[in-house]
Design a protein around this motif. Structure first.
Motif, PDB file in Angstrom:
ATOM      1  N   ALA A   1      11.704  50.037  18.488  1.00 58.39           N
ATOM      2  CA  ALA A   1      12.596  50.030  19.651  1.00 58.39           C
ATOM      3  C   ALA A   1      12.164  48.977  20.666  1.00 58.39           C
ATOM      4  O   ALA A   1      13.000  48.233  21.214  1.00 58.39           O
ATOM      5  N   GLU A   2      10.865  48.891  20.917  1.00 59.82           N
ATOM      6  CA  GLU A   2      10.383  47.899  21.882  1.00 59.82           C
ATOM      7  C   GLU A   2      10.561  46.485  21.364  1.00 59.82           C
ATOM      8  O   GLU A   2      10.899  45.567  22.126  1.00 59.82           O
ATOM      9  N   ALA A   3      10.351  46.290  20.067  1.00 54.16           N
ATOM     10  CA  ALA A   3      10.565  44.969  19.481  1.00 54.16           C
ATOM     11  C   ALA A   3      12.032  44.568  19.586  1.00 54.16           C
ATOM     12  O   ALA A   3      12.354  43.414  19.918  1.00 54.16           O
ATOM     13  N   TYR A   4      12.917  45.506  19.310  1.00 55.63           N
ATOM     14  CA  TYR A   4      14.356  45.239  19.429  1.00 55.63           C
ATOM     15  C   TYR A   4      14.689  44.761  20.839  1.00 55.63           C
ATOM     16  O   TYR A   4      15.396  43.757  21.013  1.00 55.63           O
ATOM     17  N   GLU A   5      14.201  45.473  21.843  1.00 47.52           N
ATOM     18  CA  GLU A   5      14.505  45.098  23.224  1.00 47.52           C
ATOM     19  C   GLU A   5      13.962  43.713  23.552  1.00 47.52           C
ATOM     20  O   GLU A   5      14.617  42.922  24.243  1.00 47.52           O
ATOM     21  N   ARG A   6      12.768  43.397  23.070  1.00 50.42           N
ATOM     22  CA  ARG A   6      12.211  42.071  23.329  1.00 50.42           C
ATOM     23  C   ARG A   6      13.079  40.979  22.725  1.00 50.42           C
ATOM     24  O   ARG A   6      13.313  39.939  23.355  1.00 50.42           O
ATOM     25  N   PHE A   7      13.543  41.180  21.491  1.00 50.10           N
ATOM     26  CA  PHE A   7      14.418  40.183  20.885  1.00 50.10           C
ATOM     27  C   PHE A   7      15.728  40.047  21.651  1.00 50.10           C
ATOM     28  O   PHE A   7      16.239  38.928  21.833  1.00 50.10           O
ATOM     29  N   GLU A   8      16.287  41.155  22.089  1.00 50.25           N
ATOM     30  CA  GLU A   8      17.562  41.094  22.816  1.00 50.25           C
ATOM     31  C   GLU A   8      17.434  40.320  24.122  1.00 50.25           C
ATOM     32  O   GLU A   8      18.418  39.739  24.602  1.00 50.25           O
ATOM     33  N   GLU A   9      16.246  40.292  24.697  1.00 53.68           N
ATOM     34  CA  GLU A   9      16.039  39.640  25.995  1.00 53.68           C
ATOM     35  C   GLU A   9      15.330  38.287  25.886  1.00 53.68           C
ATOM     36  O   GLU A   9      15.025  37.658  26.901  1.00 53.68           O
ATOM     37  N   ALA A  10      15.080  37.812  24.678  1.00 56.53           N
ATOM     38  CA  ALA A  10      14.274  36.599  24.483  1.00 56.53           C
ATOM     39  C   ALA A  10      14.977  35.351  25.007  1.00 56.53           C
ATOM     40  O   ALA A  10      16.208  35.276  25.038  1.00 56.53           O
ATOM     41  N   ASP A  11      14.171  34.369  25.401  1.00 52.76           N
ATOM     42  CA  ASP A  11      14.683  33.046  25.755  1.00 52.76           C
ATOM     43  C   ASP A  11      14.651  32.181  24.497  1.00 52.76           C
ATOM     44  O   ASP A  11      13.579  31.946  23.931  1.00 52.76           O
ATOM     45  N   ASP A  12      15.796  31.702  24.072  1.00 48.94           N
ATOM     46  CA  ASP A  12      15.882  30.913  22.853  1.00 48.94           C
ATOM     47  C   ASP A  12      14.941  29.715  22.858  1.00 48.94           C
ATOM     48  O   ASP A  12      14.837  28.977  23.848  1.00 48.94           O
ATOM     49  N   PHE A  13      14.251  29.550  21.718  1.00 44.46           N
ATOM     50  CA  PHE A  13      13.543  28.321  21.349  1.00 44.46           C
ATOM     51  C   PHE A  13      12.321  28.009  22.209  1.00 44.46           C
ATOM     52  O   PHE A  13      11.878  26.862  22.253  1.00 44.46           O
ATOM     53  N   THR A  14      11.770  29.010  22.913  1.00 50.87           N
ATOM     54  CA  THR A  14      10.406  28.806  23.388  1.00 50.87           C
ATOM     55  C   THR A  14       9.501  28.779  22.155  1.00 50.87           C
ATOM     56  O   THR A  14       9.828  29.344  21.110  1.00 50.87           O
ATOM     57  N   VAL A  15       8.371  28.110  22.276  1.00 49.42           N
ATOM     58  CA  VAL A  15       7.557  27.803  21.090  1.00 49.42           C
ATOM     59  C   VAL A  15       6.079  28.085  21.369  1.00 49.42           C
ATOM     60  O   VAL A  15       5.588  27.827  22.473  1.00 49.42           O
TER      61      VAL A  15
ATOM     62  N   HIS B   1       0.718  27.781  12.015  1.00 48.60           N
ATOM     63  CA  HIS B   1       1.843  28.698  12.172  1.00 48.60           C
ATOM     64  C   HIS B   1       2.659  28.304  13.400  1.00 48.60           C
ATOM     65  O   HIS B   1       2.088  27.907  14.416  1.00 48.60           O
ATOM     66  N   THR B   2       3.974  28.459  13.319  1.00 46.71           N
ATOM     67  CA  THR B   2       4.829  28.282  14.495  1.00 46.71           C
ATOM     68  C   THR B   2       5.536  29.590  14.816  1.00 46.71           C
ATOM     69  O   THR B   2       5.956  30.327  13.922  1.00 46.71           O
ATOM     70  N   HIS B   3       5.648  29.863  16.103  1.00 48.15           N
ATOM     71  CA  HIS B   3       6.448  30.973  16.620  1.00 48.15           C
ATOM     72  C   HIS B   3       7.596  30.365  17.435  1.00 48.15           C
ATOM     73  O   HIS B   3       7.336  29.603  18.382  1.00 48.15           O
ATOM     74  N   VAL B   4       8.822  30.713  17.089  1.00 47.18           N
ATOM     75  CA  VAL B   4       9.983  30.240  17.838  1.00 47.18           C
ATOM     76  C   VAL B   4      10.776  31.460  18.292  1.00 47.18           C
ATOM     77  O   VAL B   4      11.191  32.286  17.462  1.00 47.18           O
ATOM     78  N   ALA B   5      10.966  31.596  19.595  1.00 47.32           N
ATOM     79  CA  ALA B   5      11.705  32.740  20.125  1.00 47.32           C
ATOM     80  C   ALA B   5      13.178  32.622  19.755  1.00 47.32           C
ATOM     81  O   ALA B   5      13.774  31.544  19.868  1.00 47.32           O
ATOM     82  N   ILE B   6      13.738  33.728  19.323  1.00 50.84           N
ATOM     83  CA  ILE B   6      15.156  33.803  18.957  1.00 50.84           C
ATOM     84  C   ILE B   6      15.773  34.981  19.696  1.00 50.84           C
ATOM     85  O   ILE B   6      15.309  36.117  19.568  1.00 50.84           O
ATOM     86  N   ARG B   7      16.801  34.712  20.453  1.00 47.07           N
ATOM     87  CA  ARG B   7      17.463  35.777  21.220  1.00 47.07           C
ATOM     88  C   ARG B   7      18.384  36.567  20.305  1.00 47.07           C
ATOM     89  O   ARG B   7      19.217  35.994  19.615  1.00 47.07           O
ATOM     90  N   GLY B   8      18.215  37.875  20.312  1.00 48.94           N
ATOM     91  CA  GLY B   8      19.053  38.759  19.511  1.00 48.94           C
ATOM     92  C   GLY B   8      18.333  39.219  18.258  1.00 48.94           C
ATOM     93  O   GLY B   8      17.916  38.396  17.438  1.00 48.94           O
ATOM     94  N   ALA B   9      18.187  40.517  18.102  1.00 46.13           N
ATOM     95  CA  ALA B   9      17.425  41.051  16.967  1.00 46.13           C
ATOM     96  C   ALA B   9      18.116  40.774  15.638  1.00 46.13           C
ATOM     97  O   ALA B   9      17.469  40.353  14.665  1.00 46.13           O
TER      98      ALA B   9
ATOM     99  N   PHE C   1       6.005  39.831  19.453  1.00 48.43           N
ATOM    100  CA  PHE C   1       6.652  38.799  20.266  1.00 48.43           C
ATOM    101  C   PHE C   1       8.108  38.718  19.783  1.00 48.43           C
ATOM    102  O   PHE C   1       8.385  39.003  18.628  1.00 48.43           O
ATOM    103  N   PRO C   2       9.005  38.244  20.603  1.00 43.63           N
ATOM    104  CA  PRO C   2      10.370  38.072  20.099  1.00 43.63           C
ATOM    105  C   PRO C   2      10.518  36.719  19.402  1.00 43.63           C
ATOM    106  O   PRO C   2      11.282  35.853  19.820  1.00 43.63           O
ATOM    107  N   THR C   3       9.730  36.519  18.338  1.00 46.47           N
ATOM    108  CA  THR C   3       9.719  35.222  17.675  1.00 46.47           C
ATOM    109  C   THR C   3       9.931  35.364  16.184  1.00 46.47           C
ATOM    110  O   THR C   3       9.644  36.395  15.578  1.00 46.47           O
TER     111      THR C   3
END
Length: 386
Positions: free
Chosen positions: A15-29, A151-159, A249-251
């Motif tokens: 549930a917490e991971a879902y919320e983080r993805f829903e609120e993420a800022d696209d393409f932070t790295v 490794h790369t982490h790229v934030a993606i908005r939306g679970a 992370f929301p990545t």
């Protein structure tokens, strides 16, 4: 949201991971590089991470240094960057900071996917709760994993969108691996492979390598629930896939590539990984069809990348024909270029004339021994100054 926060601990994780993805800022790295800790004279691996950890206290590097399984390894992180634009310079800064930190300790750094001759029997697992747990559950599997990656982490908005980006990225994992291959030698053996690291890591670890495709967050979450309920995992990071949604992370995390001796090649590889991730997200947004090749076909290309890297051939899974690996990667670069320009990565999208594996294999063919070849990689990782 469709996610329960019921009594099971994993439900809260999901549930917490879902919320983080829903609120993420696209393409932070954020980018993570793993380095071997070496004796500068012999270039042997040395179990000195605790010394490095002590030396980093109070420095600018401290929040961006981490242990990574064995005491002869250190990981540095760029930390979260608002866009790709600042990633190349931050990669350079972190390498320089780590090199400056370890030099007074009588250490230097290596960054090939495997050490050419070190034995796993001589490496010690670091004493942290996380790695003690991995040691308990994996035993011989984790002991053998003396490997180094980027490794790369790229934030993606939306679970849902993040899970679908992961499913799309599966298709191009072999191309990324072919570019990054840097580990032809392992445990004193000329393996005949371009990425011995991948063969060691993905063929040893459970829940590793190319994942299945999932079409929604709920489908992925159901799989995670299954693993928890059956006692297969007790934390989500025990899903070691080569590309995965990172639930802390929301990545979307790409973790398939060999470490890069050359900073410029680390920067260009990172540009490709981040641009490809963003390109897949844009394709989903715009309704552009994305392939969903079966696991068995992607694995065919994965083996080709392990075996021959950029020097070999990869299958065009859409058409069923075979092309030079370099041509496949060049096509991929063309496809991601519009989004690479948007995020500031386009100037860094360069393919090396020969990647690290090809250079090492060529030197071996000329008669150089492992020590000479590895010394060249170490000099590329930590160039002389002054």
């Amino acid at each position: 949201m469709g996610e329960s926060t019921g009594g099971e601990p994993y439900e809260r994780v999901l549930a917490e991971a879902y919320e983080r993805f829903e609120e993420a800022d696209d393409f932070t790295v954020s980018v993570e590089e793993e380095f071997a800790l070496l004796d500068p004279e012999t270039l042997d691996l040395v179990n000195r991470f605790e010394d490095v950890q002590e030396a980093v206290r109070g420095t600018e590097l401290e929040p961006n240094l981490a242990g990574e399984l064995i005491a002869s390894e250190a990981e540095v992180k760029t930390g979260k960057q608002a866009s790709f634009v600042d990633v190349p310079s931050t990669l350079a800064e972190r390498r320089a900071q780590l090199a400056a930190l370890v030099e007074p300790l009588g250490l230097t750094l290596g960054a090939t996917g495997t050490h050419p001759w070190a034995s796993w029997r001589d490496q010690r697992i670091i004493d942290t709760p996380h790695y003690r747990r991995n040691d308990e559950i994996l035993r011989y599997v984790v002991w053998r994993n003396n490997t180094f990656g980027i490794h790369t982490h790229v934030a993606i908005r939306g679970a849902d969108r993040a899970v679908r980006v992961v499913s799309a990225l599966r298709n191009w994992l072999p191309e990324l691996l072919a570019v990054s291959a840097s580990s032809p030698f392992h445990e004193g053996v000329d393996t005949g492979l371009h990425s011995a690291r991948t063969q060691v890591f993905t063929r040893f670890f459970p829940r590793c390598g190319v994942p299945d495709a999932f079409d929604s967050w709920n489908a992925y979450a159901d799989y995670v629930r299954f693993l928890y309920r059956t006692g297969s995992i007790d934390r989500p990071t025990q899903i070691w896939w080569s590309v995965r949604p990172h639930l802390s992370f929301p990545t979307v995390e790409l973790r398939f590539c060999d470490a890069q001796p050359d900073l410029g090649e680390a920067q260009s590889l990172t540009a490709l990984m981040v641009s490809l991730t963003a390109r897949c997200a844009r394709a989903l947004d715009e309704g552009e069809p994305l392939p969903e090749h079966p696991h068995r076909l992607i694995e065919e290309n994965t083996w080709r990348a392990i075996r021959n890297g950029l020097s070999g051939e990869l299958i065009d899974l859409e058409r069923g024909d075979v092309l030079p690996a370099r041509a496949r990667v060049e096509r991929l670069v063309e496809w991601v270029l519009p989004v690479a320009e948007e995020i500031g990565a386009a100037p860094w999208l360069r393919l090396p004339e020969r990647n690290a594996a090809e250079r090492q294999i060529a030197r071996r063919a000329e008669g150089a021994d492992f020590a000479e070849i590895y010394a060249e990689q170490v000099r590329a990782t930590v160039p002389a100054t002054g």
